[in-house]
Scaffold this motif. Structure first.
Motif, PDB file in Angstrom:
ATOM      1  N   CYS A  85      -9.835 -12.571 -19.186  1.00  0.00           N
ATOM      2  CA  CYS A  85      -8.793 -12.589 -20.219  1.00  0.00           C
ATOM      3  C   CYS A  85      -9.325 -13.158 -21.528  1.00  0.00           C
ATOM      4  O   CYS A  85      -9.002 -12.650 -22.606  1.00  0.00           O
ATOM      5  N   ARG A  86     -10.170 -14.198 -21.437  1.00  0.00           N
ATOM      6  CA  ARG A  86     -10.776 -14.744 -22.656  1.00  0.00           C
ATOM      7  C   ARG A  86     -11.630 -13.686 -23.357  1.00  0.00           C
ATOM      8  O   ARG A  86     -11.574 -13.530 -24.573  1.00  0.00           O
ATOM      9  N   LEU A  87     -12.428 -12.987 -22.570  1.00  0.00           N
ATOM     10  CA  LEU A  87     -13.279 -11.942 -23.150  1.00  0.00           C
ATOM     11  C   LEU A  87     -12.452 -10.822 -23.762  1.00  0.00           C
ATOM     12  O   LEU A  87     -12.783 -10.315 -24.846  1.00  0.00           O
ATOM     13  N   MET A  88     -11.389 -10.405 -23.084  1.00  0.00           N
ATOM     14  CA  MET A  88     -10.546  -9.326 -23.602  1.00  0.00           C
ATOM     15  C   MET A  88      -9.855  -9.747 -24.894  1.00  0.00           C
ATOM     16  O   MET A  88      -9.743  -8.957 -25.822  1.00  0.00           O
ATOM     17  N   GLN A  89      -9.378 -10.991 -24.941  1.00  0.00           N
ATOM     18  CA  GLN A  89      -8.705 -11.454 -26.143  1.00  0.00           C
ATOM     19  C   GLN A  89      -9.692 -11.612 -27.297  1.00  0.00           C
ATOM     20  O   GLN A  89      -9.358 -11.361 -28.445  1.00  0.00           O
ATOM     21  N   ARG A  90     -10.926 -11.985 -26.978  1.00  0.00           N
ATOM     22  CA  ARG A  90     -11.923 -12.186 -28.022  1.00  0.00           C
ATOM     23  C   ARG A  90     -12.511 -10.866 -28.524  1.00  0.00           C
ATOM     24  O   ARG A  90     -12.689 -10.676 -29.718  1.00  0.00           O
ATOM     25  N   ILE A  98     -17.913  -1.610 -23.766  1.00  0.00           N
ATOM     26  CA  ILE A  98     -19.160  -2.087 -23.153  1.00  0.00           C
ATOM     27  C   ILE A  98     -19.014  -2.137 -21.642  1.00  0.00           C
ATOM     28  O   ILE A  98     -19.918  -1.749 -20.906  1.00  0.00           O
ATOM     29  N   GLY A  99     -17.864  -2.572 -21.160  1.00  0.00           N
ATOM     30  CA  GLY A  99     -17.635  -2.610 -19.717  1.00  0.00           C
ATOM     31  C   GLY A  99     -17.636  -1.231 -19.088  1.00  0.00           C
ATOM     32  O   GLY A  99     -18.095  -1.051 -17.959  1.00  0.00           O
ATOM     33  N   GLY A 100     -17.136  -0.234 -19.799  1.00  0.00           N
ATOM     34  CA  GLY A 100     -17.097   1.120 -19.272  1.00  0.00           C
ATOM     35  C   GLY A 100     -18.441   1.811 -19.268  1.00  0.00           C
ATOM     36  O   GLY A 100     -18.688   2.717 -18.485  1.00  0.00           O
ATOM     37  N   ILE A 101     -19.329   1.392 -20.143  1.00  0.00           N
ATOM     38  CA  ILE A 101     -20.620   2.063 -20.256  1.00  0.00           C
ATOM     39  C   ILE A 101     -21.704   1.357 -19.446  1.00  0.00           C
ATOM     40  O   ILE A 101     -22.776   1.910 -19.231  1.00  0.00           O
ATOM     41  N   THR A 102     -21.433   0.161 -18.984  1.00  0.00           N
ATOM     42  CA  THR A 102     -22.410  -0.596 -18.185  1.00  0.00           C
ATOM     43  C   THR A 102     -21.975  -0.629 -16.727  1.00  0.00           C
ATOM     44  O   THR A 102     -20.815  -0.359 -16.410  1.00  0.00           O
ATOM     45  N   PHE A 107     -13.890  -1.633 -12.499  1.00  0.00           N
ATOM     46  CA  PHE A 107     -12.518  -1.419 -12.031  1.00  0.00           C
ATOM     47  C   PHE A 107     -11.600  -2.539 -12.497  1.00  0.00           C
ATOM     48  O   PHE A 107     -10.382  -2.374 -12.525  1.00  0.00           O
ATOM     49  N   ILE A 108     -12.156  -3.661 -12.907  1.00  0.00           N
ATOM     50  CA  ILE A 108     -11.355  -4.798 -13.367  1.00  0.00           C
ATOM     51  C   ILE A 108     -10.841  -4.575 -14.794  1.00  0.00           C
ATOM     52  O   ILE A 108      -9.799  -5.102 -15.174  1.00  0.00           O
ATOM     53  N   LEU A 125      -8.498   5.400 -25.313  1.00  0.00           N
ATOM     54  CA  LEU A 125      -9.593   6.039 -26.047  1.00  0.00           C
ATOM     55  C   LEU A 125     -10.932   5.352 -25.773  1.00  0.00           C
ATOM     56  O   LEU A 125     -11.941   6.020 -25.536  1.00  0.00           O
ATOM     57  N   SER A 126     -10.938   4.042 -25.806  1.00  0.00           N
ATOM     58  CA  SER A 126     -12.179   3.301 -25.574  1.00  0.00           C
ATOM     59  C   SER A 126     -12.682   3.483 -24.138  1.00  0.00           C
ATOM     60  O   SER A 126     -13.870   3.729 -23.906  1.00  0.00           O
ATOM     61  N   ASP A 127     -11.786   3.388 -23.204  1.00  0.00           N
ATOM     62  CA  ASP A 127     -12.146   3.533 -21.790  1.00  0.00           C
ATOM     63  C   ASP A 127     -12.639   4.953 -21.500  1.00  0.00           C
ATOM     64  O   ASP A 127     -13.696   5.135 -20.891  1.00  0.00           O
ATOM     65  N   GLY A 128     -11.913   5.943 -21.950  1.00  0.00           N
ATOM     66  CA  GLY A 128     -12.302   7.332 -21.704  1.00  0.00           C
ATOM     67  C   GLY A 128     -13.631   7.690 -22.339  1.00  0.00           C
ATOM     68  O   GLY A 128     -14.488   8.319 -21.719  1.00  0.00           O
ATOM     69  N   MET A 129     -13.837   7.269 -23.579  1.00  0.00           N
ATOM     70  CA  MET A 129     -15.074   7.598 -24.290  1.00  0.00           C
ATOM     71  C   MET A 129     -16.274   6.903 -23.639  1.00  0.00           C
ATOM     72  O   MET A 129     -17.322   7.524 -23.450  1.00  0.00           O
ATOM     73  N   SER A 130     -16.130   5.642 -23.291  1.00  0.00           N
ATOM     74  CA  SER A 130     -17.271   4.919 -22.711  1.00  0.00           C
ATOM     75  C   SER A 130     -17.655   5.485 -21.349  1.00  0.00           C
ATOM     76  O   SER A 130     -18.842   5.654 -21.050  1.00  0.00           O
ATOM     77  N   ARG A 131     -16.686   5.826 -20.554  1.00  0.00           N
ATOM     78  CA  ARG A 131     -16.989   6.369 -19.230  1.00  0.00           C
ATOM     79  C   ARG A 131     -17.580   7.775 -19.331  1.00  0.00           C
ATOM     80  O   ARG A 131     -18.450   8.151 -18.551  1.00  0.00           O
TER      81      ARG A 131
END
Length: 184
Positions: A85-90, A98-102, A107-108, A125-131
């Protein structure tokens, strides 16, 4: 392997969807054998993987918005939740991309985006594009490797090694996650 090849597109998209919000082995466990079998179809498999994981990500996002705490307690430790949550808020959208491409436990990501009430369109958009980019890079790499490696001779061995490697990584990840939650 024959079951995978029989269900090919529908099975791959279904697995991609489930993998996006459940702790299953990485999508590459199926993407690589499919691209080895049909190197020229890597773009189709990248699109199918992106559509499936994007749909699954939306499911995870909406579940997190609706059932937040109950889901969090069953999937991740409180420490992982707090850190995520800290990372998502920051970092917001950048964290999703970055999480989707690495190969981190992606799944989290939909759950964290839902827990933190990230903008739905921005997440999608971010999730779809990175994956898509991740699947495209892997599929393209395999299609280029097909020019260098005789997959008719070494393809099954390569697929078996990748499948075993992926399963070992998944099992180790589950073991260490269970071990760390027991010690706390």
């Amino acid at each position: 392997m024959e079951l995978l090849l029989a269900w090919r597109d529908a099975g791959f998209m279904l697995y991609a969807m489930l993998k996006a919000f459940l702790p299953l082995p990485s999508l590459e466990v199926l993407l690589i054998p499919l691209c080895v079998q049909e190197p020229a179809s890597y773009l189709r498999y990248a699109l199918e993987g992106a559509v499936g994981t994007c749909a699954g990500g939306l499911i995870g996002y909406l579940l997190a918005r609706r059932l937040a705490e109950r889901i969090a307690r069953s999937l991740i430790t409180p420490q992982q939740m707090e850190k995520g949550c800290r990372l998502m808020q920051r970092y917001g959208i950048l964290a999703v991309f970055i999480g989707g491409i690495t190969p981190i436990p992606d799944f989290i990501l939909p759950y964290l985006a839902g827990f933190t009430r990230m903008n739905f369109l921005a997440f999608t958009l971010s999730d779809g594009m990175s994956r898509f980019l991740r699947s495209l890079l892997i599929g393209y790499s395999i299609s280029r490797a097909a020019d260098l490696i005789d997959f008719q001779v070494y393809g099954n061995l390569l697929c078996a090694i990748i499948l075993i490697w992926g399963m070992i990584k998944w099992i180790k990840g589950r073991y260490y996650a269970a071990e760390s939650s027991e010690t706390k």
